[in-house]
Every structure is written in C-alpha cells, then in structure tokens.
Design a protein around this motif. Sequence first.
Motif, mmCIF file in Angstrom:
data_model
loop_
_atom_site.group_PDB
_atom_site.id
_atom_site.type_symbol
_atom_site.label_atom_id
_atom_site.label_comp_id
_atom_site.label_asym_id
_atom_site.label_seq_id
_atom_site.Cartn_x
_atom_site.Cartn_y
_atom_site.Cartn_z
ATOM 1 N N GLN A 1 1.204 -1.411 0.038
ATOM 2 C CA GLN A 1 -0.010 0.100 0.058
ATOM 3 C C GLN A 1 0.554 1.088 0.030
ATOM 4 N N PRO A 2 -0.143 2.707 -0.371
ATOM 5 C CA PRO A 2 0.680 3.670 0.182
ATOM 6 C C PRO A 2 1.150 3.653 0.734
ATOM 7 N N LEU A 3 2.828 4.750 1.548
ATOM 8 C CA LEU A 3 2.841 5.278 2.838
ATOM 9 C C LEU A 3 1.755 5.147 3.626
ATOM 10 N N ALA A 4 1.629 5.264 5.038
ATOM 11 C CA ALA A 4 0.728 6.516 5.158
ATOM 12 C C ALA A 4 1.118 6.749 5.817
ATOM 13 N N THR A 5 1.047 8.406 5.975
ATOM 14 C CA THR A 5 2.311 9.619 6.522
ATOM 15 C C THR A 5 1.313 9.733 8.146
ATOM 16 N N ILE A 6 2.662 9.147 9.087
ATOM 17 C CA ILE A 6 2.791 9.630 10.757
ATOM 18 C C ILE A 6 2.504 10.961 10.728
ATOM 19 N N GLY A 7 3.594 11.727 10.104
ATOM 20 C CA GLY A 7 4.384 13.250 10.570
ATOM 21 C C GLY A 7 5.015 13.840 11.073
ATOM 22 N N ASP A 8 5.616 14.780 10.765
ATOM 23 C CA ASP A 8 6.790 15.416 11.370
ATOM 24 C C ASP A 8 6.932 15.355 12.239
ATOM 25 N N TYR A 9 9.273 15.037 11.816
ATOM 26 C CA TYR A 9 9.826 13.809 12.735
ATOM 27 C C TYR A 9 9.855 15.661 14.007
ATOM 28 N N ARG A 10 9.536 16.784 13.204
ATOM 29 C CA ARG A 10 10.039 17.739 14.419
ATOM 30 C C ARG A 10 8.880 18.297 15.672
ATOM 31 N N MET A 11 7.889 17.540 15.693
ATOM 32 C CA MET A 11 6.720 17.207 16.034
ATOM 33 C C MET A 11 6.453 15.782 16.972
ATOM 34 N N ILE A 12 7.463 14.818 16.746
ATOM 35 C CA ILE A 12 6.985 13.270 16.628
ATOM 36 C C ILE A 12 8.134 12.813 16.994
ATOM 37 N N SER A 13 8.837 12.635 17.931
ATOM 38 C CA SER A 13 9.543 12.063 18.899
ATOM 39 C C SER A 13 9.814 10.010 18.127
ATOM 40 N N LEU A 14 11.182 9.457 18.034
ATOM 41 C CA LEU A 14 11.380 8.466 17.759
ATOM 42 C C LEU A 14 10.124 7.597 18.796
ATOM 43 N N ARG A 15 10.531 7.648 19.677
ATOM 44 C CA ARG A 15 9.680 6.554 21.063
ATOM 45 C C ARG A 15 7.831 6.782 20.535
ATOM 46 N N VAL A 16 7.215 8.114 20.126
ATOM 47 C CA VAL A 16 6.170 8.469 19.419
ATOM 48 C C VAL A 16 5.533 7.953 18.355
ATOM 49 N N ALA A 17 6.791 7.869 17.840
ATOM 50 C CA ALA A 17 6.195 7.273 16.057
ATOM 51 C C ALA A 17 6.003 5.990 15.887
ATOM 52 N N ARG A 18 7.591 5.532 16.545
ATOM 53 C CA ARG A 18 7.610 3.794 16.806
ATOM 54 C C ARG A 18 6.432 3.388 17.441
ATOM 55 N N ALA A 19 5.582 4.102 18.472
ATOM 56 C CA ALA A 19 4.058 3.807 19.061
ATOM 57 C C ALA A 19 2.965 3.968 18.869
ATOM 58 N N LYS A 20 2.768 4.658 17.169
ATOM 59 C CA LYS A 20 1.701 4.732 16.684
ATOM 60 C C LYS A 20 2.114 3.440 15.060
ATOM 61 N N ALA A 21 3.723 3.664 14.639
ATOM 62 C CA ALA A 21 3.357 2.285 14.258
ATOM 63 C C ALA A 21 3.028 1.223 14.599
ATOM 64 N N GLN A 22 3.246 1.490 16.248
ATOM 65 C CA GLN A 22 2.951 -0.502 16.428
ATOM 66 C C GLN A 22 1.181 -0.927 16.921
ATOM 67 N N LYS A 23 0.411 0.327 16.712
ATOM 68 C CA LYS A 23 -0.994 0.850 16.562
ATOM 69 C C LYS A 23 -1.410 0.403 15.301
ATOM 70 N N TYR A 24 -0.445 1.100 14.233
ATOM 71 C CA TYR A 24 -1.507 1.012 12.803
ATOM 72 C C TYR A 24 -0.782 -0.883 11.976
ATOM 73 N N ALA A 25 0.379 -1.096 12.649
ATOM 74 C CA ALA A 25 0.269 -2.789 12.668
ATOM 75 C C ALA A 25 -0.091 -3.626 13.294
ATOM 76 N N GLU A 26 -0.310 -3.285 14.339
ATOM 77 C CA GLU A 26 -2.235 -4.159 14.792
ATOM 78 C C GLU A 26 -3.145 -3.772 14.025
ATOM 79 N N MET A 27 -3.673 -3.163 13.354
ATOM 80 C CA MET A 27 -4.682 -1.939 12.511
ATOM 81 C C MET A 27 -4.467 -3.698 11.742
ATOM 82 N N VAL A 28 -3.459 -3.349 10.459
ATOM 83 C CA VAL A 28 -3.029 -4.054 9.688
ATOM 84 C C VAL A 28 -3.532 -5.288 9.894
#
Length: 397
Positions: free
Chosen positions: A54-81
Amino acid sequence: MPRLAVPLTESQIRALEPRATRYCVADGNGLVIEVMTTGTKVWRFRYSLNGRRQPLATIGDYRMISLRVARAKAQKYAEMVAQGVSPVATARRDRGAESKADVLREAAELYLATEMAGKSAEYRRTTRRALDKDVLPAIGGMAIKAVTADDVVAICERIKSRGSPKMALHTRNVIKRLYAYLIARQLATSNPADVVPARSIATFDSRTRVLSGDEIGAMLRAIDASSIRRPLKLALHLLVLTMARKSDLVESRWDEFDLDHARWTIPATRLNKEQDQRVHLPRQAVSMLRELQRAKASGSFVFPSVRGGDKPIAKSTLNQAVKALGLEVEHFVLHDFRRTAAAHLRNMTQSTDTADETGGQDANQEEAAEQRAQVQGWADFVESQIEGGRKDGVSSV
C-alpha cells in the motif's frame, strides 16, 4: 528472508542529510523516516494489505513527533493491519490531533513529553517547576523564534529579586536545554540563553561552596535512581559518608579495610605523608563496602577498571558519571562533598572542653570514640536527607 532493519537512534536521525532526491530510512516494524530534498523529515508507515503493498501512511513531521512516539504509532497501525484494517484514516486523525509547536508553551510540552520521558522523577519535577513557575507565565505565549536574551535576563532578574540567585541560574539552564532540544528538532535556529553568561546571574566562590541538606538528599536520590553502574553509585555515596579525597577512594585497596572493626587505613605511601591515615567508617559505609566485596571484581582494588588489568578506575570516572547525570546542583564539584561534610559537622557538634585529662591510651581511645560518633552522626544525617525526600514523594528510588 527479508533483512531486518537496524533500529534508529535520535542522533542518527538528526544526522540524516538531504540528497538530490528524497529517500527513506527504515527503523523496523513498518516505521520509516523520509528525508525530503529540503531537509524536512517525515515519519511514514510502510505496510501491505491483502497481499498488496500500500502507499505509505504519513505519521507526521519529525520535528513534532519523537522516535519513541513514532514507534508507538507504528505499533498501533501494525495491529490494525493485522486485523485487515487500513490505518490511513486513523493516521490522518492522529496528525490533526498533533498540536503545532509554534509557540513556546506548546514546544515546552513537547519537550517534557519526549526529551524528559527517560529522566529521573526529580529531574522532571525540577524542570517542570521552573517552566511552570517562571518561564511559561512570562514567555509561554511568545513564538519560539521571538524569544530573546533580554527575555531570559528579565526572567532571571525577577527570580533574583525574590532572593533566589541559584534558582535564577537553574531556570536559565532549563531554558538553555529547552532551546538546544528545539534547535535539534529544527523548531528553533538560535538559543537565547546561550548569550546570557552564568556569572551574570549567580556566582559562587568555589572555595566556600557547601551543599544544603536538601541538595545532599536530592543529589543522592538522583544518583541512586540513575542508570550508571552500581559500583559508581556506591563510590559517590561513599565520598559523602567518608569525607575522603576522590583519589584516595578510587585508588583504595581491599587490604586497607578492616570492615569487622569499621576502619579504613590509608597508607602513608599513598598519601605522600609520614603517617598512615585512619578513617572511621559508619555502618552505612560498611554495608556498601560489604556489597562491593561480595561482587568483588578485583583482588586488589575496591573500584577496579572495567577495561581489564589489575588497576583502579580513572580519577576522572566519577566526575564524568556526575556530569552525565545532569544533576540540578549548580556550581558543584566532587571536592565540595568534603567541605560540605565539615561544615555540617561543625553545626552538628557542640564544642566542649570537658575532655578528661587522663592522657595516654585512655585519651586516644576517647578521641577515637568521639570521632566514630561524629562520623556516624554525619552518616545518619545524610540518610535522613535521602529518606526525607522519599517520604515527601520527591523521588522514587
């Protein structure tokens, strides 16, 4: 079998440079960071649904989202997939919920939620207090890039007018660290606190610096709660309790200690003196030394080097450990432990001229008993400062 991505670090991400064309670097679990030709970095989520990429889903700008938060969001999206659900709509809602940190108050919240997440409870508390009490009420509504050195000076002057120069300096340092973080995330281009010299806010004579009881307790709680090696924690604590010089302690050998009689005899040859020096040990110090003895990693040295060979840790090791902790104790050096102990002992010990003039061995025994009592009283005082902060909920060690 596909190659697994090596997890990224914040420093690696900050070091990513733009190229002629945009490119992605994988972190793992579908999370990638895309570096645009402009230098902007955007978190994306890579996934397949029903066997199709699928096309890449955008999580957000790195300036606003830390690595820790980005990983948490990716985990949530992986569970949905995994449940056969596309994460695109959820990711869009998440992006809408992210506040844009264009004013200092919002940037400070981002800083506290990301950079402060891994710090000790005491460190977070003192940082939050400085921001909430003095920084944000004054400049929280200003744009990040609009804050100037004059604004920082004004905040510090108001704190000094309350009779708190040390707190003024601490607050300046909080602002400095906040802006260093914002610069790293490309939310700021300069640090207004950098050009405000510490000496213009509060100065201390290094020869008279004495830690307060609260500072002693806060420092030792922070050391205990830190991630530095256990022997280094005990070494720093023993510096406080024994009032020894740093070099005397880090180079100490097991054959110098008589723990059954709570004595440490430093040889004259190590001291470059004519006589040995006897140090009476409080029960807390004996307990720590017995712990080190049980885990003894060297037949000779109490604090052996981890680099191998029968040699002690470097004299600079404890300084580096304290510096890495970022302790909130201004203008402090390890030698201040000795001066601090001496100053508190003077206050704790009432001068008296009632010693019996018995002379000889009885007088020596009496003097030794008095010294042991003083050392134990000092150790008990230090312990009370540590425990008092814990009871007040200052730190959970």
